[in-house]
Motif scaffolding. Structure first.
Motif, PDB file in Angstrom:
ATOM      1  N   ASN A   1      32.673 -32.347 -15.286  1.00 21.79           N
ATOM      2  CA  ASN A   1      32.807 -31.863 -14.124  1.00 21.79           C
ATOM      3  C   ASN A   1      34.384 -31.140 -13.798  1.00 21.79           C
ATOM      4  O   ASN A   1      34.289 -30.369 -13.053  1.00 21.79           O
ATOM      5  CB  ASN A   1      32.297 -32.461 -12.748  1.00 21.79           C
ATOM      6  CG  ASN A   1      32.251 -31.569 -11.696  1.00 21.79           C
ATOM      7  OD1 ASN A   1      31.977 -30.414 -11.718  1.00 21.79           O
ATOM      8  ND2 ASN A   1      32.345 -31.949 -10.619  1.00 21.79           N
ATOM      9  N   GLY A   2      35.258 -31.824 -14.448  1.00 25.62           N
ATOM     10  CA  GLY A   2      36.676 -31.376 -14.346  1.00 25.62           C
ATOM     11  C   GLY A   2      37.109 -30.209 -15.236  1.00 25.62           C
ATOM     12  O   GLY A   2      38.144 -29.608 -14.883  1.00 25.62           O
ATOM     13  N   LYS A   3      36.357 -29.867 -16.192  1.00 23.06           N
ATOM     14  CA  LYS A   3      36.691 -28.915 -17.167  1.00 23.06           C
ATOM     15  C   LYS A   3      36.934 -27.615 -16.687  1.00 23.06           C
ATOM     16  O   LYS A   3      37.678 -26.492 -17.116  1.00 23.06           O
ATOM     17  CB  LYS A   3      35.790 -28.946 -18.513  1.00 23.06           C
ATOM     18  CG  LYS A   3      35.898 -29.969 -19.304  1.00 23.06           C
ATOM     19  CD  LYS A   3      34.919 -30.194 -20.369  1.00 23.06           C
ATOM     20  CE  LYS A   3      34.980 -31.520 -20.978  1.00 23.06           C
ATOM     21  NZ  LYS A   3      34.001 -31.784 -21.930  1.00 23.06           N
ATOM     22  N   LEU A   4      35.757 -27.243 -15.675  1.00 25.90           N
ATOM     23  CA  LEU A   4      36.015 -25.692 -14.832  1.00 25.90           C
ATOM     24  C   LEU A   4      37.165 -25.605 -14.440  1.00 25.90           C
ATOM     25  O   LEU A   4      37.721 -24.326 -14.130  1.00 25.90           O
ATOM     26  CB  LEU A   4      34.641 -25.413 -14.220  1.00 25.90           C
ATOM     27  CG  LEU A   4      34.540 -24.081 -13.662  1.00 25.90           C
ATOM     28  CD1 LEU A   4      34.291 -23.032 -14.890  1.00 25.90           C
ATOM     29  CD2 LEU A   4      33.526 -23.966 -12.871  1.00 25.90           C
ATOM     30  N   PHE A   5      37.776 -26.707 -13.773  1.00 28.36           N
ATOM     31  CA  PHE A   5      39.356 -26.456 -13.181  1.00 28.36           C
ATOM     32  C   PHE A   5      40.300 -25.950 -14.155  1.00 28.36           C
ATOM     33  O   PHE A   5      41.289 -25.045 -14.004  1.00 28.36           O
ATOM     34  CB  PHE A   5      39.735 -27.653 -12.356  1.00 28.36           C
ATOM     35  CG  PHE A   5      39.203 -27.954 -11.364  1.00 28.36           C
ATOM     36  CD1 PHE A   5      39.472 -27.332  -9.941  1.00 28.36           C
ATOM     37  CD2 PHE A   5      38.356 -29.151 -11.267  1.00 28.36           C
ATOM     38  CE1 PHE A   5      38.994 -27.799  -8.789  1.00 28.36           C
ATOM     39  CE2 PHE A   5      37.894 -29.651  -9.895  1.00 28.36           C
ATOM     40  CZ  PHE A   5      38.156 -28.916  -8.853  1.00 28.36           C
TER      41      PHE A   5
ATOM     42  N   VAL B   1      45.071 -27.144  -3.539  1.00 33.23           N
ATOM     43  CA  VAL B   1      43.665 -26.860  -3.742  1.00 33.23           C
ATOM     44  C   VAL B   1      42.616 -28.157  -3.550  1.00 33.23           C
ATOM     45  O   VAL B   1      41.720 -27.957  -3.072  1.00 33.23           O
ATOM     46  CB  VAL B   1      43.752 -26.169  -5.127  1.00 33.23           C
ATOM     47  CG1 VAL B   1      42.210 -25.752  -5.654  1.00 33.23           C
ATOM     48  CG2 VAL B   1      44.570 -24.697  -5.146  1.00 33.23           C
ATOM     49  N   VAL B   2      43.189 -29.076  -4.388  1.00 33.75           N
ATOM     50  CA  VAL B   2      42.319 -30.228  -4.623  1.00 33.75           C
ATOM     51  C   VAL B   2      43.417 -31.480  -4.174  1.00 33.75           C
ATOM     52  O   VAL B   2      44.453 -31.533  -4.604  1.00 33.75           O
ATOM     53  CB  VAL B   2      41.814 -30.654  -5.897  1.00 33.75           C
ATOM     54  CG1 VAL B   2      40.766 -31.766  -5.745  1.00 33.75           C
ATOM     55  CG2 VAL B   2      41.054 -29.447  -6.309  1.00 33.75           C
TER      56      VAL B   2
ATOM     57  N   PHE C   1      42.052 -18.603 -16.577  1.00 36.50           N
ATOM     58  CA  PHE C   1      41.491 -17.284 -16.362  1.00 36.50           C
ATOM     59  C   PHE C   1      41.464 -16.471 -15.005  1.00 36.50           C
ATOM     60  O   PHE C   1      41.467 -15.309 -14.677  1.00 36.50           O
ATOM     61  CB  PHE C   1      39.754 -17.126 -16.839  1.00 36.50           C
ATOM     62  CG  PHE C   1      39.679 -17.508 -18.418  1.00 36.50           C
ATOM     63  CD1 PHE C   1      40.743 -16.656 -19.358  1.00 36.50           C
ATOM     64  CD2 PHE C   1      38.991 -18.685 -18.870  1.00 36.50           C
ATOM     65  CE1 PHE C   1      40.614 -16.979 -20.634  1.00 36.50           C
ATOM     66  CE2 PHE C   1      39.069 -18.679 -20.108  1.00 36.50           C
ATOM     67  CZ  PHE C   1      39.669 -18.060 -21.178  1.00 36.50           C
ATOM     68  N   MET C   2      41.246 -17.613 -14.039  1.00 36.86           N
ATOM     69  CA  MET C   2      40.976 -16.942 -12.740  1.00 36.86           C
ATOM     70  C   MET C   2      42.412 -16.982 -11.814  1.00 36.86           C
ATOM     71  O   MET C   2      42.521 -16.036 -10.998  1.00 36.86           O
ATOM     72  CB  MET C   2      40.082 -17.879 -12.052  1.00 36.86           C
ATOM     73  CG  MET C   2      38.716 -17.952 -12.735  1.00 36.86           C
ATOM     74  SD  MET C   2      37.844 -16.402 -12.395  1.00 36.86           S
ATOM     75  CE  MET C   2      36.299 -16.535 -13.489  1.00 36.86           C
TER      76      MET C   2
ATOM     77  N   LEU D   1      41.804 -21.395  -8.338  1.00 38.21           N
ATOM     78  CA  LEU D   1      41.680 -22.452  -9.292  1.00 38.21           C
ATOM     79  C   LEU D   1      40.116 -23.470  -8.913  1.00 38.21           C
ATOM     80  O   LEU D   1      39.979 -24.087  -9.906  1.00 38.21           O
ATOM     81  CB  LEU D   1      42.817 -23.527  -8.882  1.00 38.21           C
ATOM     82  CG  LEU D   1      42.941 -24.747  -9.778  1.00 38.21           C
ATOM     83  CD1 LEU D   1      43.247 -24.279 -11.054  1.00 38.21           C
ATOM     84  CD2 LEU D   1      44.152 -25.630  -9.284  1.00 38.21           C
ATOM     85  N   ALA D   2      39.698 -23.225  -7.772  1.00 38.80           N
ATOM     86  CA  ALA D   2      38.307 -23.733  -7.407  1.00 38.80           C
ATOM     87  C   ALA D   2      37.256 -23.124  -7.503  1.00 38.80           C
ATOM     88  O   ALA D   2      36.073 -23.472  -7.007  1.00 38.80           O
ATOM     89  CB  ALA D   2      38.559 -24.576  -5.893  1.00 38.80           C
TER      90      ALA D   2
END
Length: 817
Positions: A804-808, A750-751, A814-815, A724-725
């Motif tokens: 910067n939050g969107k990749l989470f 995770v966060v 996907f990950m 997730l990170a």
């Protein structure tokens, strides 16, 4: 004699035009205020006026909405001013550089940014007519720019709904259906975004297109017409505290001048109003603050009514508030605004010039370093705002380090971005980039932190000295001639640009793997999440290399070829730690109990940011949907999930997750999954004192905010080994919008926020709220059977601007397996 004859001819000519120009009621064939006017009919009236008096009005289409409705601005002034309009504009803009001798006031009136606050577009038509007839003397030294409807999609959604559901004749009983819109209200635009909170972030097409025209004028005065609750009297300037500290004494004083002029007319009519309450001037993305930070006097006017009011409604005190009443109030303040601007044209010009001179802000430059993709994303936003920037290398800068909130020095290295306040848009730069906005009052109408370096995930330093930057060159790539003998092609995973690239490849049927462990290949270090596109996986693709090259070039992705799957360090490409990215089928819940805004953020993310298909499943028929057809189900934030997710739904969701489904629960949706019989996440225990001290009635509001977090930024810890990170460092600055708190998970935290680190790095958080959120989850993953539940307590997609939050969120899709 010639002068007298000329004057007589002018008066005669004007009186004939005024007599011939039809009022809105005459043109529409119904009395204004007795029906709601559809957007195309409003456009027809504006076009009619432009054709009838072309020497005093010009109509420009500046764009289209998502639903293809036209976006318009009307310029109106005296015939002489209209003939010289471009020179007036150019002379006005020279004031931003200390030049020019302009003499005309520029007033911009914006209507119906919230679609179901529908009176303002009706009022705009009458305002247009009156300015060209009875009040035309105001235009002798004033250019008025009118946007009759900022949000046509939302307005027509409301108007069509109302026309379909109203009684005939209309019923003023507030219990009647015509006063109760459903879940999909007309307030927001097509994607359910609040356009009045998008002026600075420019996530929506309406905002993007409008700002191009706004920046061509930068008006002296800007008014945003709104509506509020049915039982509220009219609100106009001056605004409430907090005012941002950059707002000048003149901008404050002129709000009072305008407010007193409005009061004169309202007093004469016995109309009720209030000022200096509720609506402050802090958050930079409103229709009042954004123009203010660009040198104008920005104001919000609020009429009682909104979507509940219809054509007429009985208020709490037994009066009937009609659409005609609401039109009269907005008409009065609109005309009064132009009147005051006309009387103070020279003062407005003088003060506008002063605004753009002699800026002596504490921080002269903002130096930003980090991922090149994130820097490019930020420069795209700065370009839209016409904010100047550059790059610097080799210098040393001293100032406030955003990461720890302390003074320090940094070595400026490539890539870096330098944005200075020493430019025409310097005030806007300070407001958008400053580490922490100064609060004169903790009771605010919106979020209290938004700093762009945090939002874009960049390491920043605010310097007290001016850093000179050279021209910034944006990244270009060329992936032509990919090696057909390559074993695989590699690219990193660190930004939304990478996520869009992956989404495009999956839709082109190109298979992609990702690394779950760092590795070394050809002497280069690759981190977790690295995308690995092998020739073997795609041997059956009809045009593997051509498609891969085209997609990579379109997304500015530089591919690195490797001739082997044997790594120099880490796990080989055939390892179990190198997994295939799944070609997922995604669904998102809409309807009650989801929030329209939170749903809209997800919908917009998929269609306009990630460009990946998503099915919208409404709560009304969710029970009839076979969830096994979907790999991912997203529950947007909202209220009332505890009632919506009953025992039967909870059992169905558990079974679906156990069989391999991925459930993403955001914000308030998490409450529907916790508690007895729920999933594994647990709320924190509330900490209440046994003794409660009595308080005065007046103190109650201030006491409540002790337990509130009004959009503040917190520094959180990140487990970088978790899927997730992927793409993140060991800390993340999260925008927290409330005090909901959940315990750490046994695994999958995770966060998170640690005890003792709950003071916000920027923005306001009450003392009780800070005491509640220590040792709590921000983002986490619960594995259950063959599936997983992903919890997002904070919203990484908030208003589409927290880049910067969107990749989470992309990682969640996907990950996370």
């Amino acid at each position: 004699m010639r002068t007298l004859l000329h004057s007589f001819c002018f008066v005669f000519s004007f009186s004939v035009i005024a007599q011939d120009l039809k009022s809105p009621s005459e043109f529409l064939s119904y009395e204004l205020g007795t029906q709601f006017t559809r957007h195309h009919e409003v456009v027809d009236y504006y076009q009619y006026v432009a054709e009838t008096v072309p020497n005093r009005m010009q109509l420009i289409q500046y764009g289209k909405t998502n639903e293809r409705r036209p976006l318009l601005v009307a310029y109106l002034s005296s015939a002489a001013n209209m003939a010289d309009l471009e020179n007036i504009r150019q002379e006005h803009l020279k004031n931003t550089n200390g030049g020019g001798t302009p003499s005309k006031a520029i007033v911009w009136l914006s209507y119906n940014v919230h679609g179901n606050e529908s009176v303002s577009t009706e009022a705009s038509m009458q305002t247009l007519y009156d300015l060209l007839t009875d009040k035309s003397d105001y235009l002798e030294n004033t250019v008025v720019i009118m946007d009759p409807c900022i949000n046509p999609d939302g307005r027509d959604r409301y108007v069509n709904w109302y026309n379909q559901n109203k009684n005939t004749p209309n019923n003023a009983d507030p219990n009647s259906k015509e006063h109760h819109e459903g879940w999909l209200t007309g307030r927001s635009n097509h994607y359910m975004f609040d356009l009045n909170r998008d002026w600075a972030w420019l996530t929506q097409v309406e905002s993007q297109q409008r700002l191009k025209f706004f920046n061509k004028w930068l008006p002296h005065v800007h008014v945003d017409f709104h509506e509020q609750g049915v039982n509220n009297p009219y609100y106009f300037a001056p605004a409430a505290e907090p005012f941002h500290e950059v707002i000048t004494d003149f901008q404050r004083d002129f709000q009072v001048t305008i407010g007193k002029n409005h009061a004169k007319y309202f007093d004469a009519n016995g109309w009720f109003y209030f000022t200096k309450e509720v609506f402050d001037l802090l958050y930079p993305s409103y229709g009042d603050t954004y123009p203010t930070y660009n040198g104008g006097v920005g104001m919000t006017y609020e009429q009682g009514g909104s979507g509940r009011a219809g054509l007429g409604i009985v208020t709490r005190i037994g009066d009937t508030l009609t659409l005609k009443d609401r039109i009269a109030h907005h008409l009065t303040t609109g005309l009064s605004t132009v009147e005051v601007a006309s009387k103070n044209a020279q003062r407005l010009n003088d003060e506008f010039k002063k605004f753009y001179q002699n800026k002596n802000f504490k921080y002269k430059s903002y130096v930003l370093q980090g991922d090149a993709d994130k820097i490019d994303a930020l420069t795209a936003l700065l370009d839209q705002h016409q904010i100047e920037y550059g790059t610097a290398d080799g210098a040393t800068a001293k100032g406030l380090r955003y990461g720890n909130g302390k003074m320090g020095s940094i070595k400026i290295s490539d890539p870096s971005l330098v944005v200075s306040t020493n430019q025409p848009k310097g005030t806007l730069v300070k407001v958008l980039f400053e580490p922490n906005a100064k609060l004169s009052d903790s009771v605010t109408y919106d979020i209290t932190a938004w700093s762009l370096p945090f939002a874009y995930g960049l390491d920043a330093t605010a310097t007290t000295n001016l850093i000179q930057g050279s021209s910034y060159e944006k990244k270009t790539v060329n992936n032509s001639g990919l090696d057909p003998q390559a074993y695989a092609f590699l690219t990193d995973w660190s930004s939304m640009k990478d996520a869009r690239f992956l989404a495009a490849l999956l839709q082109k049927k190109i298979r992609v793997r990702y690394a779950q462990k760092p590795f070394v290949m050809d002497g280069k270090n690759y981190d977790r999440g690295t995308l690995i596109i092998t020739r073997a996986d795609n041997k059956n693709h009809p045009d593997f290399l051509g498609t891969l090259s085209t997609v990579a070039n379109e997304h500015l992705i530089l591919l690195t070829a490797t001739s082997t799957g044997f790594v120099e360090g880490g796990k080989d490409f055939g390892s179990g730690y190198v997994q295939m990215v799944p070609d997922i089928k995604v669904a998102v819940l809409s309807g009650e109990p989801t929030s329209t805004l939170r749903f809209g953020e997800i919908w917009h993310f998929f269609e306009q940011q990630l460009h990946y298909p998503v099915a919208v499943i409404d709560s009304e028929y969710m029970r009839r949907v076979d969830l096994s057809e979907y790999d991912v189900l997203i529950l947007p934030g909202g209220r009332g999930y505890q009632g919506f997710i009953d025992e039967s739904k909870l059992s169905e969701l558990k079974e679906w997750v156990g069989n391999g489904g991925k459930l993403i629960a955001m914000g308030g949706a998490i409450k529907g999954l916790t508690g007895e019989g729920g999933f594994g996440l647990k709320p924190t225990e509330s900490k209440k004192d046994s003794a409660v001290n009595p308080q005065s009635y007046d103190a109650s509001e201030r006491d409540r905010i002790k337990g509130a977090i009004t959009g503040a930024i917190f520094k959180t810890k990140v487990d970088t080994t978790h899927p997730l990170a992927y793409g993140y460092g060991d800390s993340y600055f999260s925008l927290k919008l409330g005090a909901d708190a959940y315990q750490y998970m046994d695994s999958g935290t995770v966060v998170y926020l640690e005890e003792g680190y709950t003071e916000p790095i920027a923005g306001f958080a009450g003392s009780e709220a800070q005491g509640k959120i220590g040792n709590t989850l921000v983002f986490g993953v619960e594995n259950r059977g063959r599936g997983s539940v992903i919890y997002m307590v904070d919203n990484p997609l908030f208003r589409g601007f927290w880049e910067n939050g969107k990749l989470f969120f992309a990682n969640a899709l996907f990950m996370v397996d």
